[in-house]
Write a protein that holds these residues in place. Structure first.
Motif, mmCIF file in Angstrom:
data_model
loop_
_atom_site.group_PDB
_atom_site.id
_atom_site.type_symbol
_atom_site.label_atom_id
_atom_site.label_comp_id
_atom_site.label_asym_id
_atom_site.label_seq_id
_atom_site.Cartn_x
_atom_site.Cartn_y
_atom_site.Cartn_z
ATOM 1 N N GLN A 362 0.824 -1.207 0.000
ATOM 2 C CA GLN A 362 0.000 0.000 0.000
ATOM 3 C C GLN A 362 0.864 1.265 0.000
ATOM 4 O O GLN A 362 0.655 2.180 -0.793
ATOM 5 N N LYS A 363 1.819 1.306 0.902
ATOM 6 C CA LYS A 363 2.657 2.501 1.053
ATOM 7 C C LYS A 363 3.489 2.766 -0.192
ATOM 8 O O LYS A 363 3.507 3.902 -0.713
ATOM 9 N N ASN A 364 4.176 1.737 -0.672
ATOM 10 C CA ASN A 364 5.108 1.962 -1.769
ATOM 11 C C ASN A 364 4.414 2.138 -3.111
ATOM 12 O O ASN A 364 4.892 2.884 -3.965
ATOM 13 N N ARG A 365 3.275 1.496 -3.294
ATOM 14 C CA ARG A 365 2.530 1.735 -4.531
ATOM 15 C C ARG A 365 1.924 3.138 -4.528
ATOM 16 O O ARG A 365 1.807 3.767 -5.584
ATOM 17 N N PHE A 366 1.551 3.618 -3.355
ATOM 18 C CA PHE A 366 1.072 5.002 -3.239
ATOM 19 C C PHE A 366 2.197 5.968 -3.604
ATOM 20 O O PHE A 366 1.976 6.944 -4.331
ATOM 21 N N ARG A 367 3.413 5.703 -3.111
ATOM 22 C CA ARG A 367 4.562 6.540 -3.461
ATOM 23 C C ARG A 367 4.852 6.471 -4.954
ATOM 24 O O ARG A 367 5.170 7.474 -5.589
ATOM 25 N N MET A 368 4.753 5.263 -5.501
ATOM 26 C CA MET A 368 5.041 5.092 -6.918
ATOM 27 C C MET A 368 4.022 5.824 -7.782
ATOM 28 O O MET A 368 4.353 6.355 -8.847
ATOM 29 N N GLU A 369 2.775 5.863 -7.333
ATOM 30 C CA GLU A 369 1.756 6.606 -8.083
ATOM 31 C C GLU A 369 2.087 8.086 -8.109
ATOM 32 O O GLU A 369 1.934 8.752 -9.136
ATOM 33 N N GLN A 370 2.536 8.620 -6.969
ATOM 34 C CA GLN A 370 2.955 10.026 -6.952
ATOM 35 C C GLN A 370 4.150 10.245 -7.860
ATOM 36 O O GLN A 370 4.260 11.253 -8.549
ATOM 37 N N ASN A 371 5.065 9.279 -7.819
ATOM 38 C CA ASN A 371 6.330 9.377 -8.538
ATOM 39 C C ASN A 371 6.166 9.156 -10.038
ATOM 40 O O ASN A 371 7.066 9.432 -10.825
ATOM 41 N N GLY A 372 5.008 8.613 -10.432
ATOM 42 C CA GLY A 372 4.792 8.306 -11.838
ATOM 43 C C GLY A 372 5.475 7.036 -12.281
ATOM 44 O O GLY A 372 5.646 6.806 -13.487
ATOM 45 N N SER A 373 5.873 6.192 -11.324
ATOM 46 C CA SER A 373 6.590 4.959 -11.663
ATOM 47 C C SER A 373 5.769 3.711 -11.347
ATOM 48 O O SER A 373 6.314 2.612 -11.357
ATOM 49 N N PHE A 374 4.489 3.873 -11.085
ATOM 50 C CA PHE A 374 3.659 2.729 -10.711
ATOM 51 C C PHE A 374 3.499 1.772 -11.879
ATOM 52 O O PHE A 374 3.229 2.177 -13.016
ATOM 53 N N ILE A 375 3.679 0.474 -11.601
ATOM 54 C CA ILE A 375 3.454 -0.563 -12.602
ATOM 55 C C ILE A 375 2.634 -1.672 -11.952
ATOM 56 O O ILE A 375 2.671 -1.863 -10.741
ATOM 57 N N THR A 376 1.895 -2.398 -12.772
ATOM 58 C CA THR A 376 1.106 -3.528 -12.285
ATOM 59 C C THR A 376 1.860 -4.808 -12.568
ATOM 60 O O THR A 376 2.299 -5.047 -13.690
ATOM 61 N N ARG A 377 2.037 -5.641 -11.520
ATOM 62 C CA ARG A 377 2.718 -6.915 -11.681
ATOM 63 C C ARG A 377 1.822 -8.040 -11.154
ATOM 64 O O ARG A 377 1.050 -7.837 -10.214
ATOM 65 N N ASN A 378 1.948 -9.193 -11.749
ATOM 66 C CA ASN A 378 1.135 -10.344 -11.357
ATOM 67 C C ASN A 378 1.966 -11.402 -10.642
ATOM 68 O O ASN A 378 1.689 -12.592 -10.732
ATOM 69 N N SER A 379 2.999 -10.958 -9.956
ATOM 70 C CA SER A 379 3.864 -11.885 -9.242
ATOM 71 C C SER A 379 3.107 -12.529 -8.083
ATOM 72 O O SER A 379 2.209 -11.936 -7.497
ATOM 73 N N PHE A 380 3.498 -13.750 -7.747
ATOM 74 C CA PHE A 380 2.793 -14.529 -6.719
ATOM 75 C C PHE A 380 3.369 -14.240 -5.346
ATOM 76 O O PHE A 380 4.583 -14.208 -5.163
ATOM 77 N N ASN A 400 4.819 16.648 -0.526
ATOM 78 C CA ASN A 400 4.569 15.215 -0.348
ATOM 79 C C ASN A 400 3.140 14.951 0.105
ATOM 80 O O ASN A 400 2.480 15.823 0.656
ATOM 81 N N LEU A 401 2.704 13.737 -0.127
ATOM 82 C CA LEU A 401 1.400 13.297 0.355
ATOM 83 C C LEU A 401 1.610 12.291 1.475
ATOM 84 O O LEU A 401 2.417 11.364 1.343
ATOM 85 N N LEU A 402 0.888 12.450 2.574
ATOM 86 C CA LEU A 402 0.967 11.532 3.702
ATOM 87 C C LEU A 402 -0.269 10.648 3.690
ATOM 88 O O LEU A 402 -1.397 11.124 3.868
ATOM 89 N N LEU A 403 -0.073 9.374 3.468
ATOM 90 C CA LEU A 403 -1.168 8.417 3.316
ATOM 91 C C LEU A 403 -1.900 8.200 4.640
ATOM 92 O O LEU A 403 -1.276 7.971 5.676
ATOM 93 N N THR A 404 -3.215 8.278 4.597
ATOM 94 C CA THR A 404 -4.037 8.040 5.794
ATOM 95 C C THR A 404 -5.121 7.000 5.521
ATOM 96 O O THR A 404 -6.163 6.976 6.170
ATOM 97 N N SER A 405 -4.877 6.132 4.537
ATOM 98 C CA SER A 405 -5.826 5.062 4.192
ATOM 99 C C SER A 405 -5.198 3.702 4.438
ATOM 100 O O SER A 405 -3.985 3.589 4.634
ATOM 101 N N GLY A 406 -6.032 2.680 4.371
ATOM 102 C CA GLY A 406 -5.539 1.319 4.532
ATOM 103 C C GLY A 406 -4.960 1.110 5.921
ATOM 104 O O GLY A 406 -5.447 1.659 6.913
ATOM 105 N N TRP A 407 -3.912 0.300 5.981
ATOM 106 C CA TRP A 407 -3.244 0.084 7.259
ATOM 107 C C TRP A 407 -2.665 1.378 7.804
ATOM 108 O O TRP A 407 -2.503 1.529 9.018
ATOM 109 N N TRP A 408 -2.363 2.319 6.905
ATOM 110 C CA TRP A 408 -1.705 3.573 7.291
ATOM 111 C C TRP A 408 -2.672 4.589 7.866
ATOM 112 O O TRP A 408 -2.249 5.656 8.319
ATOM 113 N N GLY A 409 -3.941 4.263 7.845
ATOM 114 C CA GLY A 409 -4.914 5.064 8.561
ATOM 115 C C GLY A 409 -5.188 4.491 9.939
ATOM 116 O O GLY A 409 -5.827 5.133 10.779
ATOM 117 N N ILE A 410 -4.678 3.275 10.166
ATOM 118 C CA ILE A 410 -4.861 2.607 11.456
ATOM 119 C C ILE A 410 -3.683 2.870 12.381
ATOM 120 O O ILE A 410 -3.836 3.068 13.578
#
Length: 483
Positions: A362-380, A400-410
């Motif tokens: 959750q955290k790193n994909r959120f960062r990647m979305e901001q960074n413009g480097s987000f990719i979708t992978r189907n790894s197991f 910067n954006l500080l995530l307050t959703s998912g586990w990071w809102g808990i």
């Protein structure tokens, strides 16, 4: 403020803000500010300064040998001299003589350990994988380094090659654990060697950063931020490709030794192999998220990262597996538990892993979305809730954006809580007769508490009132309503 409360772009400030992507996250190429440069160049002694890190550099190998003697010769019981006046004699007889006897480096150990080091580097250099951009580096004027993330293909090729070697008899994996002391010594020597090479080459090539001026402290923390050989980032390679696969193979060797000796596998032995497989697999399948992590972005490549990854992680985090094996070989029967106890510990492990995997994702994909480097992978395995749809966040004045959703809102550090859940399960599965299987948990608890205090201070300096608001909205650090 939350994205949900953003006003229409009626002001110049709002007109200049990046538009949200289809997932509701503003995508922008973050710029390096003067504050970023100031914080990135700030030298602040940690770990007790030069004296503290020197003690740690000398103490880590000594502690590893002491624990090894306790496991190898005393079934995991912590030993000490009965007469403190004879401590020098005790150290020589109980520790040094046994290290010389069973842990001296051998040609076989050098070939196996250094062979794997070379093999993993070649795979990191050549195997296919996505290339992602890291965060802007203040010391490089905001440059974003590219990272070849081929950990997953390298990991599964390594598994296939090792399986073939084991089945054909070319190299029996069960023999690894018989040479644990020798391999550990080679790893310790290589940890110091690589640290020294990276340090002095960085100094000679004038690629140093954030130097304190004290040799011992800089040797421990590192001289260079991003040492590279071709497409291989040495820091990411050392952190991901070496420690966790070696740890897995040591545990797997213990399981194979149990099967070859007794013809069956116990639940605790299987538990440790599962635990270490999940951890190493998580690191490889989510490698594209790592370039935005703190270790890669900020930490320098010194003894702290190099030695601990090359020697400390694989040869101390495996104590539970070795203890289970040594106990059975010595006592004559394996450690077993009731199905209720096994179920509870397996549940603790898998729950911790789920939070660890999805929280980091959750955290790193959120960062990647901001960074413009987000990719979708189907790894197991791709677990539910690993990517938050339309997340809420605080948009800081810094940018910067500080995530307050998912586990990071808990909680602010849910992945640390998950790490501790998994690490305590590694001890519980062995029972309560030895401290050594709990060393990892105790050590990790100390490390994570230190990291939290450092992170909180840095974020407070960087985000100011936005951090105060974030702490108000996410008041708990580890466990909701408790801490």
């Amino acid at each position: 403020m939350s994205k949900d409360s953003l006003e229409p772009p009626s002001s110049k400030q709002h007109q200049n803000q990046p538009k949200p992507n289809k997932n509701g996250v503003p995508e922008f190429k973050q710029k390096v500010t003067k504050l970023d440069v100031k914080l990135d160049n700030q030298v602040k002694y940690e770990f007790g300064g030069p004296v503290g890190v020197t003690v740690m550099m000398l103490g880590f190998p000594c502690l590893m040998y002491y624990f090894w003697v306790c496991l190898e010769f005393h079934q995991g019981r912590l030993i000490y001299p009965s007469d403190l006046s004879q401590w020098k004699y005790w150290v020589v007889q109980e520790i040094w003589e046994k290290v010389k006897l069973r842990a001296a480096p051998t040609t076989w150990a050098i070939q196996i350990y250094m062979g794997y080091v070379l093999f993993s580097f070649v795979l990191a250099y050549t195997m296919p994988g996505p290339v992602v951009e890291g965060l802007p580096i203040p010391s490089l004027n905001g440059q974003r380094l590219k990272y070849l993330c081929n950990g997953l293909s390298s990991w599964y090729l390594t598994l296939a090659v090792s399986l073939v070697c084991h089945v054909t008899g070319v190299f029996r994996l069960s023999g690894l654990i018989d040479h644990f002391g020798e391999l550990m010594t080679v790893a310790i020597i290589w940890g110091f060697t690589m640290t020294t090479l990276v340090y002095f080459i960085s100094v000679i090539m004038k690629k140093t950063h954030r130097m304190s001026g004290n040799f011992f402290y800089d040797y421990f923390m590192g001289a260079c931020l991003n040492p590279r050989i071709g497409p291989v980032d040495l820091k990411m390679w050392a952190e991901i490709r070496l420690p966790w696969p070696v740890l897995f193979y040591l545990s797997f060797s213990c399981l194979l030794k149990q099967y070859e000796t007794y013809g069956k596998i116990t639940a605790p032995a299987f538990f440790m192999v599962l635990a270490h497989f999940l951890y190493v697999n998580a690191c490889q399948k989510g490698e594209e998220c790592i370039p935005t992590s703190w270790d890669i972005f900020y930490e320098k490549d010194g003894f702290m990262l190099i030695f601990w990854n090359m020697a400390g992680v694989p040869f101390t985090y495996c104590y539970s597996s070795i203890y289970l094996m040594k106990y059975q070989l010595t006592v004559g029967h394996a450690i077993t538990h009731s199905w209720v106890f096994n179920f509870a510990v397996f549940t603790l492990l898998l729950s911790g892993y789920y939070i660890f995997d999805t929280g980091n994702s959750q955290k790193n994909r959120f960062r990647m979305e901001q960074n413009g480097s987000f990719i979708t992978r189907n790894s197991f395995p791709q677990l539910p809730w690993g990517h938050i749809k339309n997340p809420s966040f605080i948009q800081t004045k810094h940018g910067n954006l500080l995530l307050t959703s998912g586990w990071w809102g808990i909680a602010r550090k849910p992945h640390y809580t998950a790490d501790l859940m998994m690490s305590i399960s590694w001890g519980l599965i062995t029972g309560f007769s030895s401290f050594l299987p709990y060393f990892y948990f105790c050590f990790f608890l100390f490390v994570l508490v230190h990291r939290v205090s450092r992170d909180m201070e840095r974020c407070a300096n960087k985000y100011g009132q936005d951090w105060v608001e974030y702490c108000r909205r996410v008041p708990y650090i580890f466990i909701p309503y408790i801490f």
